[in-house]
Enzyme design. Structure first.
Site, PDB file in Angstrom:
ATOM      1  N   TRP A 173       0.838  -1.204   0.000  1.00  0.00           N
ATOM      2  CA  TRP A 173       0.000   0.000   0.000  1.00  0.00           C
ATOM      3  C   TRP A 173       0.872   1.252   0.000  1.00  0.00           C
ATOM      4  CZ3 TRP A 173      -0.455   4.301   3.110  1.00  0.00           C
ATOM      5  CH2 TRP A 173      -1.546   5.132   2.840  1.00  0.00           C
TER       6      TRP A 173
ATOM      7  N   ASP B 285      -5.668  -2.807  -2.236  1.00  0.00           N
ATOM      8  CA  ASP B 285      -6.166  -3.146  -0.889  1.00  0.00           C
ATOM      9  C   ASP B 285      -6.525  -1.913  -0.067  1.00  0.00           C
ATOM     10  OD1 ASP B 285      -5.883  -5.963  -1.200  1.00  0.00           O
ATOM     11  OD2 ASP B 285      -3.719  -5.747  -0.942  1.00  0.00           O
ATOM     12  N   ASP B 286      -6.510  -0.731  -0.693  1.00  0.00           N
ATOM     13  CA  ASP B 286      -6.796   0.502   0.037  1.00  0.00           C
ATOM     14  C   ASP B 286      -8.267   0.553   0.460  1.00  0.00           C
ATOM     15  OD1 ASP B 286      -5.984   3.388   0.730  1.00  0.00           O
ATOM     16  OD2 ASP B 286      -7.779   3.650  -0.490  1.00  0.00           O
ATOM     17  N   VAL B 287      -8.502   0.836   1.727  1.00  0.00           N
ATOM     18  CA  VAL B 287      -9.868   0.880   2.264  1.00  0.00           C
ATOM     19  C   VAL B 287     -10.666   2.011   1.611  1.00  0.00           C
ATOM     20  CG1 VAL B 287     -11.249   1.256   4.347  1.00  0.00           C
ATOM     21  CG2 VAL B 287      -9.197  -0.159   4.456  1.00  0.00           C
TER      22      VAL B 287
ATOM     23  N   TRP C 141     -11.057   8.130  -4.933  1.00  0.00           N
ATOM     24  CA  TRP C 141     -10.805   8.670  -3.590  1.00  0.00           C
ATOM     25  C   TRP C 141     -11.517  10.010  -3.416  1.00  0.00           C
ATOM     26  CZ3 TRP C 141      -4.768   7.909  -3.415  1.00  0.00           C
ATOM     27  CH2 TRP C 141      -4.473   6.642  -2.867  1.00  0.00           C
TER      28      TRP C 141
END
Length: 300
Positions: free
Chosen positions: A235, A254-256, A296
């Site tokens: 990450w 895998d970034d929330v 994002w």
């Protein structure tokens, strides 16, 4: 020529797909930002130049696309090389040398990207040109929410950075390299993060790691170089590859935040699986960095 030198003022010409308003709105998303200030649609910050001098600048925009950089408090670099360095920094900060038209064409019919690219047209991958700042921000932000990450960054900067007429310079790696874990105890972050910050600072300070070395190699090699560093997982590596090094294919899958953005866009009750994200990302080849950045953006 992408910029004009008028000594105390630099005029920087942005590409067609650029909106200063969208970029300044993005930069205004946290009230706890400590590296610059935004007042009346103008950005104020200090920059440390390669010759160890510091400049104070005000950045504003004419017609949303022509940036005017004004030197404040008598800090205008006397030689053109210094002024050119500031122009390069601003262009890199706002990723002005990337042609976004192919990305926008790709996004037109993409189920996830159509809405954010329409809403935030002209937004750039606003970066962190300094390698140590990018790595430190990545380490500080590991496994915590964005608000607390900003709090940690402010504590770090105000404890070990340099203040110039009210504006902070990010701590130099040479300063952090000389510290021990106990010196960072007042920041109230994990011992591991303190160790990682000091370790990365030491690698940069002794010349083992540099932005130039990472940019000399291809994407996969740069990724491998980063993840081989203690405390730098996939990450953080992809965050730095995207926000500092400008690799267009960086993809922190895998970034929330990315997962939450896709969940929101699709109206899912659960976060999407890795397989589902990869399914949607098939159309993003070569633009994963921008796809992630725009997704994002809908969260903040």
């Amino acid at each position: 020529m992408h910029w004009e030198d008028h000594h105390e003022i630099l005029r920087i010409f942005a590409p067609q797909a650029f909106s200063f308003k969208e970029n300044i709105d993005y930069l205004s998303r946290s009230t706890d930002e400590c590296m610059f200030a935004i007042k009346d649609e103008k950005i104020y910050r200090a920059l440390a130049l390669e010759n160890n001098t510091t400049v104070l600048i005000e950045i504003s925009a004419e017609n949303d696309r022509i940036l005017e950089v004004r030197f404040l408090s008598g800090t205008t670099p006397e030689n053109k090389a210094g002024r050119a360095e500031v122009a390069r920094y601003v262009r890199e900060w706002f990723d002005m040398d990337t042609d976004l038209e192919p990305f926008y064409q790709l996004a037109e019919n993409d189920p996830l990207l159509h809405e954010p690219t329409s809403k935030f047209y002209g937004l750039r991958n606003v970066g962190l040109p300094d390698l140590f700042e990018a790595l430190a921000w990545g380490i500080l932000g590991q496994q915590i929410n964005l608000s607390f990450a900003y709090t940690l960054k402010r504590r770090f900067v105000e404890s070990f950075g340099e203040k110039v007429e009210g504006y902070w310079l990010f701590p130099r790696p040479e300063r952090i390299a000389s510290l021990n874990v106990q010196d960072l105890a007042d920041l109230k972050m994990t011992r591991k993060k303190s160790e990682y910050l000091i370790g990365v600072a030491q690698l940069i300070a002794n010349g083992e790691l540099s932005k130039e070395k990472l940019l000399e190699v291809d994407f996969k090699t740069a990724e491998k170089m980063l993840v081989n560093i203690r405390g730098i997982g996939p990450w953080t590596a992809h965050y730095v590859l995207a926000r500092c090094l400008g690799f267009p294919s960086a993809f922190p899958i895998d970034d929330v935040g990315l997962q939450n953005a896709i969940k929101l866009m699709l109206g899912y009750e659960q976060k999407p699986t890795k397989e589902e994200i990869l399914h949607y990302a098939k159309n993003w080849s070569g633009w994963e960095t921008y796809a992630t950045f725009y997704l994002w953006r809908i969260l903040y």
